[in-house]
Scaffold this active site. Structure first.
Site, PDB file in Angstrom:
ATOM      1  N   THR A 121      34.647  33.524  33.339  1.00 38.58           N
ATOM      2  CA  THR A 121      34.149  33.493  34.718  1.00 38.58           C
ATOM      3  C   THR A 121      32.635  33.559  34.672  1.00 38.58           C
ATOM      4  O   THR A 121      32.063  34.551  34.211  1.00 38.58           O
ATOM      5  CB  THR A 121      34.717  34.674  35.519  1.00 38.58           C
ATOM      6  OG1 THR A 121      36.145  34.595  35.527  1.00 38.58           O
ATOM      7  CG2 THR A 121      34.200  34.651  36.949  1.00 38.58           C
ATOM      8  N   LEU A 156      44.533  33.956  36.296  1.00 37.53           N
ATOM      9  CA  LEU A 156      45.617  34.771  35.765  1.00 37.53           C
ATOM     10  C   LEU A 156      45.649  36.133  36.453  1.00 37.53           C
ATOM     11  O   LEU A 156      44.606  36.770  36.611  1.00 37.53           O
ATOM     12  CB  LEU A 156      45.444  34.973  34.257  1.00 37.53           C
ATOM     13  CG  LEU A 156      45.300  33.721  33.403  1.00 37.53           C
ATOM     14  CD1 LEU A 156      45.052  34.109  31.945  1.00 37.53           C
ATOM     15  CD2 LEU A 156      46.540  32.844  33.513  1.00 37.53           C
ATOM     16  N   LYS A 210      36.196  29.684  41.313  1.00 38.40           N
ATOM     17  CA  LYS A 210      36.715  30.911  40.704  1.00 38.40           C
ATOM     18  C   LYS A 210      36.219  32.143  41.447  1.00 38.40           C
ATOM     19  O   LYS A 210      37.000  33.039  41.805  1.00 38.40           O
ATOM     20  CB  LYS A 210      36.311  30.969  39.230  1.00 38.40           C
ATOM     21  CG  LYS A 210      36.558  32.292  38.538  1.00 38.40           C
ATOM     22  CD  LYS A 210      38.018  32.677  38.518  1.00 38.40           C
ATOM     23  CE  LYS A 210      38.220  33.989  37.759  1.00 38.40           C
ATOM     24  NZ  LYS A 210      39.625  34.404  37.712  1.00 38.40           N
ATOM     25  N   PHE A 255      48.407  40.268  49.126  1.00 41.65           N
ATOM     26  CA  PHE A 255      47.107  40.930  49.137  1.00 41.65           C
ATOM     27  C   PHE A 255      46.751  41.569  50.486  1.00 41.65           C
ATOM     28  O   PHE A 255      45.572  41.746  50.789  1.00 41.65           O
ATOM     29  CB  PHE A 255      45.997  39.974  48.686  1.00 41.65           C
ATOM     30  CG  PHE A 255      46.088  39.623  47.226  1.00 41.65           C
ATOM     31  CD1 PHE A 255      45.432  40.373  46.275  1.00 41.65           C
ATOM     32  CD2 PHE A 255      46.868  38.554  46.803  1.00 41.65           C
ATOM     33  CE1 PHE A 255      45.537  40.068  44.922  1.00 41.65           C
ATOM     34  CE2 PHE A 255      46.987  38.246  45.459  1.00 41.65           C
ATOM     35  CZ  PHE A 255      46.316  39.008  44.521  1.00 41.65           C
ATOM     36  N   TYR A 257      48.219  44.602  51.265  1.00 39.56           N
ATOM     37  CA  TYR A 257      48.764  45.950  51.104  1.00 39.56           C
ATOM     38  C   TYR A 257      47.609  46.948  51.095  1.00 39.56           C
ATOM     39  O   TYR A 257      46.756  46.901  50.200  1.00 39.56           O
ATOM     40  CB  TYR A 257      49.572  46.063  49.812  1.00 39.56           C
ATOM     41  CG  TYR A 257      50.879  45.311  49.857  1.00 39.56           C
ATOM     42  CD1 TYR A 257      52.051  45.958  50.248  1.00 39.56           C
ATOM     43  CD2 TYR A 257      50.948  43.958  49.535  1.00 39.56           C
ATOM     44  CE1 TYR A 257      53.266  45.272  50.296  1.00 39.56           C
ATOM     45  CE2 TYR A 257      52.152  43.268  49.583  1.00 39.56           C
ATOM     46  CZ  TYR A 257      53.299  43.933  49.964  1.00 39.56           C
ATOM     47  OH  TYR A 257      54.495  43.253  50.025  1.00 39.56           O
ATOM     48  N   GLY A 259      45.724  50.619  50.595  1.00 39.82           N
ATOM     49  CA  GLY A 259      45.932  51.610  49.550  1.00 39.82           C
ATOM     50  C   GLY A 259      44.646  52.281  49.122  1.00 39.82           C
ATOM     51  O   GLY A 259      43.711  52.450  49.917  1.00 39.82           O
ATOM     52  N   CYS A 266      38.275  41.847  37.253  1.00 41.79           N
ATOM     53  CA  CYS A 266      37.847  40.650  37.971  1.00 41.79           C
ATOM     54  C   CYS A 266      37.240  40.925  39.343  1.00 41.79           C
ATOM     55  O   CYS A 266      36.074  40.609  39.588  1.00 41.79           O
ATOM     56  CB  CYS A 266      39.025  39.683  38.119  1.00 41.79           C
ATOM     57  SG  CYS A 266      39.630  39.032  36.552  1.00 41.79           S
ATOM     58  N   LYS A 269      33.861  42.994  39.605  1.00 43.54           N
ATOM     59  CA  LYS A 269      32.779  42.273  38.921  1.00 43.54           C
ATOM     60  C   LYS A 269      32.414  40.985  39.645  1.00 43.54           C
ATOM     61  O   LYS A 269      31.235  40.666  39.828  1.00 43.54           O
ATOM     62  CB  LYS A 269      33.208  41.971  37.482  1.00 43.54           C
ATOM     63  CG  LYS A 269      32.237  41.114  36.683  1.00 43.54           C
ATOM     64  CD  LYS A 269      32.668  40.986  35.237  1.00 43.54           C
ATOM     65  CE  LYS A 269      33.907  40.127  35.076  1.00 43.54           C
ATOM     66  NZ  LYS A 269      33.612  38.685  35.276  1.00 43.54           N
ATOM     67  N   ARG A 334      39.987  49.433  33.861  1.00 46.73           N
ATOM     68  CA  ARG A 334      38.638  49.098  34.302  1.00 46.73           C
ATOM     69  C   ARG A 334      38.549  49.175  35.827  1.00 46.73           C
ATOM     70  O   ARG A 334      39.329  48.557  36.535  1.00 46.73           O
ATOM     71  CB  ARG A 334      38.249  47.698  33.809  1.00 46.73           C
ATOM     72  CG  ARG A 334      37.904  47.648  32.329  1.00 46.73           C
ATOM     73  CD  ARG A 334      37.674  46.250  31.833  1.00 46.73           C
ATOM     74  NE  ARG A 334      38.916  45.493  31.724  1.00 46.73           N
ATOM     75  CZ  ARG A 334      38.999  44.260  31.237  1.00 46.73           C
ATOM     76  NH1 ARG A 334      37.900  43.644  30.810  1.00 46.73           N
ATOM     77  NH2 ARG A 334      40.158  43.643  31.156  1.00 46.73           N
TER      78      ARG A 334
END
Length: 447
Positions: A121, A156, A210, A255, A257, A259, A266, A269, A334
């Protein structure tokens, strides 16, 4: 096809294994000799469901190999993938030093035409920098060898990476070279049989795609966390709201949800890097700044719940933490929300008893083993021993259907702080346990 991949981290190893699985001859190169030796023995250093068997099988079949020799790797590949890290600098911008170091190595040893593919990336414009770096080294050698550069970003999801790689939603290829595009089209033909998945564009657009994809998903998460925070104030249940808006096909359920915030390698960053890129071009990306700010606040949410419940005095309290990885089906910690919670609890004088099905070795590396204040349990219920309360941080399946009666018997204060909203509040409370989820219509500040 003969493929070289620089980097045996998450992206490089998954990509290499899946391309080998399709019958290609893949050679992965890494500077870490110990890691290369482990991989040759079938010891995969990361946890990703389904990855280890593919690596072992294709290594045994001589379709996949590992080396520390960059020269042999460069001479091997008609396609040379760059899949090394681009860690954030102090200002949030992506560090391209590893990418450009590989590009320079390619230029110093390239012997015949190859397509150099950026899989890492990288900021918009990196393809041009890689091209210039390779050309610079070729000029120093006094040779003219044709090559092309392409951008082929990965999409991924950790925990589902093999499926994503083998059955991709889309395959983005960015290049100004028709020759490079045709070679990549040939490479990805086995992944493309059901319907056309290849999306061809220029390098800059592929690089931005990306970042835009990850920033969009991060935005959805932070938006839903904002709604959860509003729900607490007005007495609404965000889980019902989520169902109400998710049924709209324009929004969807993925996406949204709420929390304890997002983490991983990813989203944090890439949101930072895209914002920094925009700033470098004279544009203030206000939405991206807000997405990041909301997420940082959300990571402190569970601690604030716990602190308020115990009236600000956590000294000597013991909190059980279920989940350490930033998401299920990975051992990656991370930017994990668990780290923010554990650090805050320890700073407040509390003890932590933590369990995670896969991430404990990584947690021990980060925290340098267990201590008087931090203990890693062998199972979920051991973590509850002598605990005053339980905090759910990662929504592993193993945590979804606990024995609530046993929880009630083990917890001194009979309270659960559900940072992923995986439980039905009524079921938990029926067992005599106080329940606090994120945006479930119940606020600890009395509003």
């Amino acid at each position: 096809m003969k493929i070289t991949i620089f980097g045996t981290g998450y992206v490089g190893l998954v990509t290499g294994a899946c391309l080998a699985e399709m019958g290609n001859h893949v050679l992965c190169v890494d500077i870490d000799a110990e890691k290369v030796a482990r991989l040759k023995k079938g010891d995969v250093p990361i946890y990703e469901p389904g990855l280890s068997p593919i690596v072992t099988k294709n290594f045994a079949a001589a379709q996949l190999d590992f080396t520390t020799d960059p020269v042999a790797a460069i001479l091997h590949g008609e396609l040379i993938f760059i899949a090394v890290g681009t860690p954030p600098g102090e200002d949030g911008s992506a560090d391209l030093s590893y990418v450009l170091e590989v590009a320079g190595t390619i230029g110093r040893h390239l012997g015949d035409y190859a397509v150099v593919v950026n899989k890492s990336t990288v900021p918009v414009g990196t393809a041009g920098l890689v091209r210039a770096k390779i050309k610079e080294q070729l000029d120093l050698r006094g040779v003219e060898i044709a090559f092309d550069v392409a951008s082929n970003p990965e999409f991924l999801k950790e925990g589902n990476a093999i499926e994503d790689c083998m059955r991709p939603d889309r395959i983005v290829v960015g290049s100004s070279s028709s020759r490079a595009i045709e070679i990549l089209r040939k490479l990805y033909a086995p992944f493309n049989r059901n319907h056309e998945r290849l999306v061809v564009m220029d390098e800059c657009s592929a690089e931005l795609t990306k970042y835009a994809a990850n920033a969009m998903l991060a935005t959805k998460i932070s938006f839903m966390n904002e709604i959860a925070n509003i729900a607490e104030k007005v007495g609404a249940d965000v889980e019902l709201v989520r169902q109400g808006i998710g049924s709209d096909p324009r929004i969807g359920f993925q996406f949204i949800y709420p929390g304890a915030g997002y983490g991983g390698s990813c989203f944090p960053k890439d949101v930072k890097a895209l914002g920094r890129l925009a700033k470098s071009k004279g544009y203030n990306a206000r939405l991206l700044s807000s997405v990041e700010e909301v997420n940082e606040d959300q990571k402190r949410k569970l601690f604030s719940y716990i602190e308020k419940h115990f009236s600000g005095d956590l000294n000597g309290k013991t909190i059980a933490v279920w989940g350490l990885a930033f998401k299920p089906d990975t051992d990656d910690m991370r930017e994990a929300s668990s780290r923010s919670l554990i650090d805050s609890l320890i700073a407040a004088g509390a003890k932590v008893r933590a369990f995670d099905p896969e991430a404990i070795p990584e947690a021990k590396r980060i925290y340098r083993g267990s201590s008087e204040q931090l203990h890693f349990a062998d199972n979920a219920y051991e973590a509850l021993q002598n605990a005053d309360a339980l905090a759910i941080v990662t929504e592993w399946k193993i945590f979804r259907s606990p024995n609530f009666k046993q929880l009630a018997d083990l917890l001194k204060h009979r309270v659960v702080f559900d940072g992923r909203n995986i439980y039905d509040p009524k079921e938990v409370e029926a067992a005599g346990i106080a329940y606090f989820g994120v945006g479930r219509g119940r606020s600890l500040d009395g509003n």
